[in-house]
Design a protein around this motif. Structure first.
Motif, PDB file in Angstrom:
ATOM      1  N   PRO A 149      -0.232  84.655  50.606  1.00  0.00           N
ATOM      2  CA  PRO A 149      -1.235  85.373  51.381  1.00  0.00           C
ATOM      3  C   PRO A 149      -2.489  84.517  51.620  1.00  0.00           C
ATOM      4  O   PRO A 149      -2.648  83.444  51.044  1.00  0.00           O
ATOM      5  CB  PRO A 149      -1.588  86.539  50.461  1.00  0.00           C
ATOM      6  CG  PRO A 149      -1.522  85.904  49.098  1.00  0.00           C
ATOM      7  CD  PRO A 149      -0.390  84.894  49.174  1.00  0.00           C
ATOM      8  N   THR A 150      -3.370  85.038  52.444  1.00  0.00           N
ATOM      9  CA  THR A 150      -4.690  84.466  52.650  1.00  0.00           C
ATOM     10  C   THR A 150      -5.699  85.471  52.112  1.00  0.00           C
ATOM     11  O   THR A 150      -5.637  86.657  52.455  1.00  0.00           O
ATOM     12  CB  THR A 150      -4.964  84.232  54.155  1.00  0.00           C
ATOM     13  OG1 THR A 150      -3.948  83.382  54.674  1.00  0.00           O
ATOM     14  CG2 THR A 150      -6.319  83.606  54.377  1.00  0.00           C
ATOM     15  N   HIS A 158     -14.362  95.326  51.657  1.00  0.00           N
ATOM     16  CA  HIS A 158     -12.918  95.498  51.813  1.00  0.00           C
ATOM     17  C   HIS A 158     -12.165  94.184  51.649  1.00  0.00           C
ATOM     18  O   HIS A 158     -11.514  93.724  52.592  1.00  0.00           O
ATOM     19  CB  HIS A 158     -12.611  96.122  53.186  1.00  0.00           C
ATOM     20  CG  HIS A 158     -13.292  97.424  53.401  1.00  0.00           C
ATOM     21  ND1 HIS A 158     -12.914  98.576  52.749  1.00  0.00           N
ATOM     22  CD2 HIS A 158     -14.349  97.769  54.176  1.00  0.00           C
ATOM     23  CE1 HIS A 158     -13.699  99.561  53.111  1.00  0.00           C
ATOM     24  NE2 HIS A 158     -14.589  99.104  53.973  1.00  0.00           N
ATOM     25  N   PRO A 159     -12.192  93.593  50.466  1.00  0.00           N
ATOM     26  CA  PRO A 159     -11.417  92.367  50.266  1.00  0.00           C
ATOM     27  C   PRO A 159      -9.925  92.679  50.312  1.00  0.00           C
ATOM     28  O   PRO A 159      -9.506  93.792  49.977  1.00  0.00           O
ATOM     29  CB  PRO A 159     -11.843  91.887  48.881  1.00  0.00           C
ATOM     30  CG  PRO A 159     -12.256  93.141  48.173  1.00  0.00           C
ATOM     31  CD  PRO A 159     -12.854  94.032  49.237  1.00  0.00           C
ATOM     32  N   ALA A 160      -9.142  91.706  50.752  1.00  0.00           N
ATOM     33  CA  ALA A 160      -7.700  91.932  50.865  1.00  0.00           C
ATOM     34  C   ALA A 160      -6.959  90.611  50.853  1.00  0.00           C
ATOM     35  O   ALA A 160      -7.549  89.542  51.031  1.00  0.00           O
ATOM     36  CB  ALA A 160      -7.387  92.686  52.153  1.00  0.00           C
ATOM     37  N   LEU A 161      -5.672  90.720  50.659  1.00  0.00           N
ATOM     38  CA  LEU A 161      -4.774  89.591  50.830  1.00  0.00           C
ATOM     39  C   LEU A 161      -4.045  89.824  52.146  1.00  0.00           C
ATOM     40  O   LEU A 161      -3.393  90.856  52.320  1.00  0.00           O
ATOM     41  CB  LEU A 161      -3.784  89.485  49.667  1.00  0.00           C
ATOM     42  CG  LEU A 161      -4.411  89.188  48.311  1.00  0.00           C
ATOM     43  CD1 LEU A 161      -3.348  89.175  47.223  1.00  0.00           C
ATOM     44  CD2 LEU A 161      -5.176  87.877  48.331  1.00  0.00           C
ATOM     45  N   ARG A 167       8.498  85.234  58.195  1.00  0.00           N
ATOM     46  CA  ARG A 167       9.226  85.102  56.924  1.00  0.00           C
ATOM     47  C   ARG A 167       8.525  85.855  55.794  1.00  0.00           C
ATOM     48  O   ARG A 167       9.171  86.577  55.028  1.00  0.00           O
ATOM     49  CB  ARG A 167       9.374  83.625  56.563  1.00  0.00           C
ATOM     50  CG  ARG A 167      10.254  83.429  55.336  1.00  0.00           C
ATOM     51  CD  ARG A 167      10.464  81.988  54.993  1.00  0.00           C
ATOM     52  NE  ARG A 167      11.009  81.278  56.137  1.00  0.00           N
ATOM     53  CZ  ARG A 167      10.959  79.970  56.292  1.00  0.00           C
ATOM     54  NH1 ARG A 167      10.393  79.221  55.386  1.00  0.00           N
ATOM     55  NH2 ARG A 167      11.477  79.404  57.351  1.00  0.00           N
ATOM     56  N   ARG A 168       7.213  85.715  55.694  1.00  0.00           N
ATOM     57  CA  ARG A 168       6.470  86.401  54.632  1.00  0.00           C
ATOM     58  C   ARG A 168       6.500  87.911  54.827  1.00  0.00           C
ATOM     59  O   ARG A 168       6.677  88.666  53.866  1.00  0.00           O
ATOM     60  CB  ARG A 168       5.031  85.889  54.598  1.00  0.00           C
ATOM     61  CG  ARG A 168       4.926  84.468  54.134  1.00  0.00           C
ATOM     62  CD  ARG A 168       3.482  83.998  54.164  1.00  0.00           C
ATOM     63  NE  ARG A 168       3.435  82.575  53.907  1.00  0.00           N
ATOM     64  CZ  ARG A 168       2.802  81.708  54.674  1.00  0.00           C
ATOM     65  NH1 ARG A 168       2.141  82.109  55.739  1.00  0.00           N
ATOM     66  NH2 ARG A 168       2.801  80.423  54.360  1.00  0.00           N
TER      67      ARG A 168
END
Length: 192
Positions: A149-150, A158-161, A167-168
């Motif tokens: 992830p990034t 609102h932090p997130a991956l 493919r991911r």
């Protein structure tokens, strides 16, 4: 009709450890007397209901209620089986990620239920804005299971991956399984 994957959340029997996926999001675990309680505030009733169903499937008692702000809250009853999770996921009063934690299919499903949302052709797994020290270890844990992830929004509320790329996303979709019933759940669920 879709085929059940050997790696999907539906192919794994329920276990209390599955619920650690909500701790990857904004979930909390607290020790209370001789047991511990797991809880998470979510943004929709369908999420709370699906997480309560997951909790019940592990043999824990679950309750869906709401916060003072009228936001859905799902929590377990105090249970001794949650003490190990509380010990692994906290240092003092601070939430931490165990160094050996890897999100299996059901943990990833719980995380998706608690804080997953689509973003154009990508997918976001929400993180706890009050536990910034968990963000990088959670990104690393996802990388170790083949979903790189990034990390985004670390300075905001609102932090997130962010998971992007065919493919991911395919790996995520295959792992978390089918969405809970209902149009809201289906719209919020990952897809390729």
């Amino acid at each position: 009709m879709s085929q059940l994957s050997f790696f999907s959340a539906e192919s794994v029997p329920p276990a209390v450890a599955d619920l650690t996926g909500v701790l990857a999001a904004a979930g909390q675990v607290v020790t209370v007397g001789t047991g511990a309680r797991l809880s998470v505030v979510v943004d929709a009733v369908w999420r709370a209901a699906a997480l309560a169903e997951m909790m019940t499937a592990t043999g824990l008692q679950a309750e869906v209620t709401s916060t003072e702000e009228n936001t859905p809250l799902v929590r377990t009853a105090v249970d001794v089986r949650l003490l190990g999770i509380a010990a692994d996921w906290t240092r003092g009063a601070v939430k931490t990620v165990p160094t050996d934690w890897l999100p299996g299919p059901r943990e990833l499903r719980a995380w998706t239920l608690a804080a997953g949302s689509p973003e154009a052709d990508r997918y976001l797994l929400g993180l706890d804005p009050h536990a910034p020290d968990t963000h990088s270890p959670l990104a690393s844990a996802l990388m170790r299971i083949g979903i790189a992830p990034t990390l985004i929004g670390t300075r905001g509320a609102h932090p997130a991956l962010r998971i992007s790329g065919r493919r991911r996303l395919s790996r995520l979709v295959e792992t978390v399984g089918q969405p809970p019933e209902g149009a809201d759940a289906e719209a919020a669920w990952p897809r390729v």
